[in-house]
Design a protein around this motif. Structure first.
Motif, PDB file in Angstrom:
ATOM      1  N   VAL A  21      22.037  39.209  20.639  1.00  0.00           N
ATOM      2  CA  VAL A  21      22.573  39.872  19.444  1.00  0.00           C
ATOM      3  C   VAL A  21      22.192  39.077  18.191  1.00  0.00           C
ATOM      4  CG1 VAL A  21      24.709  40.499  18.246  1.00  0.00           C
ATOM      5  CG2 VAL A  21      24.416  41.084  20.652  1.00  0.00           C
ATOM      6  N   PRO A  68      19.882  44.635  19.896  1.00  0.00           N
ATOM      7  CA  PRO A  68      21.344  44.831  19.868  1.00  0.00           C
ATOM      8  C   PRO A  68      21.871  45.610  21.068  1.00  0.00           C
ATOM      9  CG  PRO A  68      20.302  46.058  18.083  1.00  0.00           C
ATOM     10  CD  PRO A  68      19.239  45.255  18.743  1.00  0.00           C
ATOM     11  N   LEU A 106      24.401  43.813  23.672  1.00  0.00           N
ATOM     12  CA  LEU A 106      25.757  44.326  23.891  1.00  0.00           C
ATOM     13  C   LEU A 106      25.990  44.706  25.353  1.00  0.00           C
ATOM     14  CD1 LEU A 106      26.249  46.418  20.644  1.00  0.00           C
ATOM     15  CD2 LEU A 106      27.278  44.206  21.223  1.00  0.00           C
ATOM     16  N   GLY A 139      23.926  37.225  26.047  1.00  0.00           N
ATOM     17  CA  GLY A 139      24.096  38.420  25.229  1.00  0.00           C
ATOM     18  C   GLY A 139      24.346  38.092  23.775  1.00  0.00           C
ATOM     19  N   VAL A 140      25.134  37.060  23.528  1.00  0.00           N
ATOM     20  CA  VAL A 140      25.388  36.643  22.145  1.00  0.00           C
ATOM     21  C   VAL A 140      24.095  36.158  21.492  1.00  0.00           C
ATOM     22  CG1 VAL A 140      26.562  34.908  20.729  1.00  0.00           C
ATOM     23  CG2 VAL A 140      27.828  36.144  22.503  1.00  0.00           C
ATOM     24  N   THR A 169      26.392  41.361  27.198  1.00  0.00           N
ATOM     25  CA  THR A 169      27.674  40.747  26.849  1.00  0.00           C
ATOM     26  C   THR A 169      28.836  41.476  27.516  1.00  0.00           C
ATOM     27  OG1 THR A 169      26.764  40.046  24.739  1.00  0.00           O
ATOM     28  CG2 THR A 169      29.154  40.032  24.938  1.00  0.00           C
ATOM     29  N   SER A 170      28.829  42.796  27.471  1.00  0.00           N
ATOM     30  CA  SER A 170      29.934  43.544  28.083  1.00  0.00           C
ATOM     31  C   SER A 170      29.931  43.422  29.599  1.00  0.00           C
ATOM     32  CB  SER A 170      29.897  45.014  27.645  1.00  0.00           C
ATOM     33  OG  SER A 170      28.686  45.616  28.047  1.00  0.00           O
TER      34      SER A 170
END
Length: 143
Positions: free
Chosen positions: A133, A16, A20, A129-130, A23-24
């Motif tokens: 996650v 995670p 994250l 990133g998704v 993704t960010s």
């Protein structure tokens, strides 16, 4: 604590957090590609690759190597494939930094391409990133 329990905890936390972060960072590249282009353009005057990119790769490798080792305790194809993918990404990005002397001239000649490339990389990072996650979600469900 045995190695299997540590491995489960490692991936439960690593997926995670890394997902994250990726993704960010991808969202930032999509939203502000000119900032990355400006940063790379200012760094072209230096013969050394940008320190920011070197540090990102260094720490990514630093966290990928334990992932590779821990994917064998207990053996998990998912963690092994993720670790190999991470190593491959570090290798590909590192190969680009090794060619920095040639790459910096390309950046200076065509800064508009850097903006487009930043957007593409940002979208790719967001999708990766998704997926990471989602791996975290599957890992937590398996507990």
């Amino acid at each position: 604590m045995n190695l299997e329990a540590f491995s489960i905890k490692w991936f439960t936390i690593y997926y995670p957090v890394f997902g994250l972060i990726i993704t960010s960072a991808g969202f930032w590249l999509v939203a502000k590609p000119r900032k990355m282009a400006t940063y790379l353009t200012t760094q072209t005057g230096d013969e050394q690759p940008p320190s920011l990119l070197r540090n990102i790769l260094r720490y990514w490798l630093l966290f990928t190597l334990p992932c590779l080792f821990l994917s064998f305790f207990p053996f998990s194809w998912t963690e092994l494939l993720f670790s190999v993918w991470s190593l491959l990404m570090v290798y590909v990005a590192g190969a680009q930094l090794v060619r920095w002397n040639k790459l910096r001239h390309v950046i200076l000649e065509n800064p508009a391409a850097v903006i487009t490339f930043s957007r593409i990389m940002g979208a790719t990072m967001m999708s990766a990133g998704v997926v990471i996650v989602l791996l975290a979600y599957l890992k937590i469900l398996a507990l």
